[in-house]
Design an enzyme around this catalytic site. Sequence first.
Site, short mmCIF file in Angstrom:
data_model
loop_
_atom_site.label_atom_id
_atom_site.label_comp_id
_atom_site.label_asym_id
_atom_site.label_seq_id
_atom_site.Cartn_x
_atom_site.Cartn_y
_atom_site.Cartn_z
N ASP A 8 0.84 -1.18 0.00
CA ASP A 8 0.00 0.00 0.00
C ASP A 8 0.88 1.25 0.00
OD1 ASP A 8 -2.27 1.73 0.65
OD2 ASP A 8 -1.40 1.76 2.67
N ASP A 10 -0.21 5.13 0.72
CA ASP A 10 -0.45 6.16 1.74
C ASP A 10 -0.63 5.52 3.11
OD1 ASP A 10 -0.48 7.54 -0.60
OD2 ASP A 10 -2.52 8.32 -0.40
MG LIG Z 1 -2.95 3.06 3.44
#
Ligand SMILES: [Mg+2]
Length: 174
Positions: A8, A10
Amino acid sequence: MTKAIFIDRDGTLLDEPKTEIINTWDKFKIKNKIRCLAKLPSEYKLFIISNQEGINDGKLEQNFYDETNQKLLVALEKFGVKIENIYTCPHAIKENCNCRKPKTGLIEQANKDFQIAKNKSWVIGDRISDIVLAQTSGMKSIFIKSKLHALDDIKSDFVAENLCEAVEYINKNL
Ligand SMILES: [Mg+2]
Ligand SMILES: [Zn+2]
């Protein structure tokens, strides 16, 4: 077949601001712990998977998003970390697409491009959607602890304080 680690963006590679959308440079901060990704075994290909509903919501410029990814890739390269590809869902929530995590569209795109050995692959992320995506796709999962999101009663294979702990766990449980 490709052994993959889907990471992932952010909140996992970048600090996540409380507003949740990184749409200006003052909100863009790369986590120092990305350096630990260099310790992953070289037979694993690394991918970034990211929900960016702001793109179609009009809150995030595609150009800005692309520029932040370039900066992130350069920073990773400096540590000797190569990212094979970035798969992004740009859709607004109301579009109900099939690629917004926890839906599996981004993994299916990667699978088309790289033939992913899902039972040997991992997802690392800081939200329930990342963990559910891993489970739905038959991959192992590591939840990175976050001040913004809890794992609730979902079970990941491991809960890590940070990326370095996640990498250590993967190396011991290949
Ligand atoms: Mg995230
Ligand atoms: Zn989508």
